[in-house]
Design a protein around this motif. Sequence first.
Motif, mmCIF file in Angstrom:
data_model
loop_
_atom_site.group_PDB
_atom_site.id
_atom_site.type_symbol
_atom_site.label_atom_id
_atom_site.label_comp_id
_atom_site.label_asym_id
_atom_site.label_seq_id
_atom_site.Cartn_x
_atom_site.Cartn_y
_atom_site.Cartn_z
ATOM 1 N N LEU A 1 0.774 -1.174 0.032
ATOM 2 C CA LEU A 1 0.214 0.263 -0.130
ATOM 3 C C LEU A 1 0.943 1.411 0.111
ATOM 4 C CD1 LEU A 1 -2.779 -1.033 2.512
ATOM 5 C CD2 LEU A 1 -3.037 -0.832 -0.035
ATOM 6 N N TYR A 2 2.197 1.145 0.353
ATOM 7 C CA TYR A 2 2.912 2.291 0.777
ATOM 8 C C TYR A 2 2.928 3.048 -0.667
ATOM 9 C CZ TYR A 2 7.078 0.150 -0.895
ATOM 10 O OH TYR A 2 7.835 -0.585 -1.881
ATOM 11 N N LEU A 3 3.400 2.638 -1.718
ATOM 12 C CA LEU A 3 3.496 3.363 -2.938
ATOM 13 C C LEU A 3 2.958 2.332 -4.010
ATOM 14 C CD1 LEU A 3 6.617 5.406 -2.730
ATOM 15 C CD2 LEU A 3 4.369 6.212 -3.018
ATOM 16 N N SER A 4 1.963 1.534 -4.010
ATOM 17 C CA SER A 4 1.526 0.523 -4.886
ATOM 18 C C SER A 4 1.291 1.206 -6.475
ATOM 19 C CB SER A 4 0.669 -0.382 -4.506
ATOM 20 O OG SER A 4 -0.680 0.326 -4.121
ATOM 21 N N HIS A 5 0.996 2.499 -6.208
ATOM 22 C CA HIS A 5 0.511 3.171 -7.463
ATOM 23 C C HIS A 5 1.909 3.410 -8.393
ATOM 24 C CE1 HIS A 5 1.701 6.516 -4.812
ATOM 25 N NE2 HIS A 5 1.879 7.328 -5.808
ATOM 26 N N ASN A 6 2.977 3.268 -7.683
ATOM 27 C CA ASN A 6 4.319 3.328 -8.528
ATOM 28 C C ASN A 6 5.095 1.985 -8.863
ATOM 29 O OD1 ASN A 6 4.267 6.159 -8.851
ATOM 30 N ND2 ASN A 6 5.006 6.503 -6.955
ATOM 31 N N VAL A 7 4.481 1.023 -8.053
ATOM 32 C CA VAL A 7 5.255 -0.203 -8.185
ATOM 33 C C VAL A 7 4.782 -1.217 -9.473
ATOM 34 C CG1 VAL A 7 5.480 -2.451 -7.113
ATOM 35 C CG2 VAL A 7 5.165 -0.526 -5.662
ATOM 36 N N ILE A 8 5.661 -1.174 -10.462
ATOM 37 C CA ILE A 8 5.344 -2.031 -11.448
ATOM 38 C C ILE A 8 5.353 -3.609 -11.321
ATOM 39 C CG2 ILE A 8 6.356 -2.348 -13.885
ATOM 40 C CD1 ILE A 8 7.497 0.554 -13.930
ATOM 41 N N VAL A 9 4.545 -4.191 -11.950
ATOM 42 C CA VAL A 9 4.492 -5.714 -11.589
ATOM 43 C C VAL A 9 4.940 -6.221 -12.900
ATOM 44 C CG1 VAL A 9 3.033 -5.614 -9.472
ATOM 45 C CG2 VAL A 9 1.876 -5.722 -11.552
ATOM 46 N N LEU A 10 4.367 -5.663 -14.190
ATOM 47 C CA LEU A 10 4.349 -6.471 -15.505
ATOM 48 C C LEU A 10 4.549 -5.311 -16.545
ATOM 49 C CD1 LEU A 10 3.014 -9.686 -16.796
ATOM 50 C CD2 LEU A 10 2.226 -7.525 -17.894
ATOM 51 N N VAL A 11 5.508 -5.559 -17.447
ATOM 52 C CA VAL A 11 5.485 -4.673 -18.689
ATOM 53 C C VAL A 11 5.490 -5.549 -19.844
ATOM 54 C CG1 VAL A 11 7.114 -3.302 -20.087
ATOM 55 C CG2 VAL A 11 7.070 -3.035 -17.625
ATOM 56 N N GLU A 12 4.769 -5.276 -20.747
ATOM 57 C CA GLU A 12 4.426 -5.672 -22.140
ATOM 58 C C GLU A 12 5.163 -4.950 -23.135
ATOM 59 O OE1 GLU A 12 0.538 -8.443 -22.155
ATOM 60 O OE2 GLU A 12 -0.014 -6.301 -21.719
ATOM 61 N N ARG A 13 5.593 -5.806 -24.341
ATOM 62 C CA ARG A 13 6.096 -4.877 -25.267
ATOM 63 C C ARG A 13 5.054 -4.803 -26.528
ATOM 64 N NH1 ARG A 13 11.773 -6.639 -27.572
ATOM 65 N NH2 ARG A 13 11.370 -8.347 -26.502
ATOM 66 N N TYR A 14 4.904 -3.633 -27.291
ATOM 67 C CA TYR A 14 4.443 -3.723 -28.345
ATOM 68 C C TYR A 14 5.162 -2.836 -29.386
ATOM 69 C CZ TYR A 14 0.254 -5.359 -25.826
ATOM 70 O OH TYR A 14 -0.550 -6.042 -25.191
ATOM 71 N N ASP A 15 4.633 -2.802 -30.584
ATOM 72 C CA ASP A 15 5.593 -2.085 -31.601
ATOM 73 C C ASP A 15 6.307 -1.055 -31.266
ATOM 74 O OD1 ASP A 15 5.435 -4.371 -33.398
ATOM 75 O OD2 ASP A 15 3.690 -3.580 -34.278
ATOM 76 N N VAL A 16 5.510 -0.001 -30.867
ATOM 77 C CA VAL A 16 6.114 1.505 -30.494
ATOM 78 C C VAL A 16 5.803 1.905 -29.215
ATOM 79 C CG1 VAL A 16 6.195 2.102 -33.039
ATOM 80 C CG2 VAL A 16 4.102 2.555 -31.587
ATOM 81 N N TYR A 17 5.245 0.887 -28.311
ATOM 82 C CA TYR A 17 4.820 1.533 -26.799
ATOM 83 C C TYR A 17 5.010 0.333 -26.122
ATOM 84 C CZ TYR A 17 0.289 -0.632 -27.682
ATOM 85 O OH TYR A 17 -0.746 -1.502 -27.988
ATOM 86 N N LEU A 18 4.942 0.660 -24.797
ATOM 87 C CA LEU A 18 4.922 -0.400 -23.761
ATOM 88 C C LEU A 18 3.531 -0.070 -22.920
ATOM 89 C CD1 LEU A 18 8.522 0.202 -22.130
ATOM 90 C CD2 LEU A 18 7.609 -1.510 -23.706
#
Length: 118
Positions: A6-23
């Motif tokens: 909860l302390y900063l969960s809005h900033n904690v990245i859990v997964l990143v997906e790659r697409y052609d020109v964006y993430l």
Amino acid sequence: MKSKLLYLSHNVIVLVERYDVYLRVYYADGHSEIIIENIQSYIIKNKGKIGYKKPILINSQWLYPTINQKNGYCCWIDLEQLDDYNEYYMNLLKQKLIYKKAVAMYLKHKENSMLKDG
């Protein structure tokens, strides 16, 4: 252990997906966002980083590739998030069909950490 998330969960990245020109970036609090950026810049920046599966660093978090980083279907996950039970994260991994892979990666990562620590 929810207080840890909860302390900063809005900033904690859990997964990143790659697409052609964006993430597409998923956060621990359940929201996601599109970033107009190429993952290649993170891979190149961290080239030579020693560690399990050559992680990348985004927002001061190490994210580990689920498959070969050159593969277009590669996702990057935060293995440390598996320490705490986060129902959203578990469901996200299952939805993306990478839950079993993530658990196997987590166990291997912990094993390597223990071997290094002695």
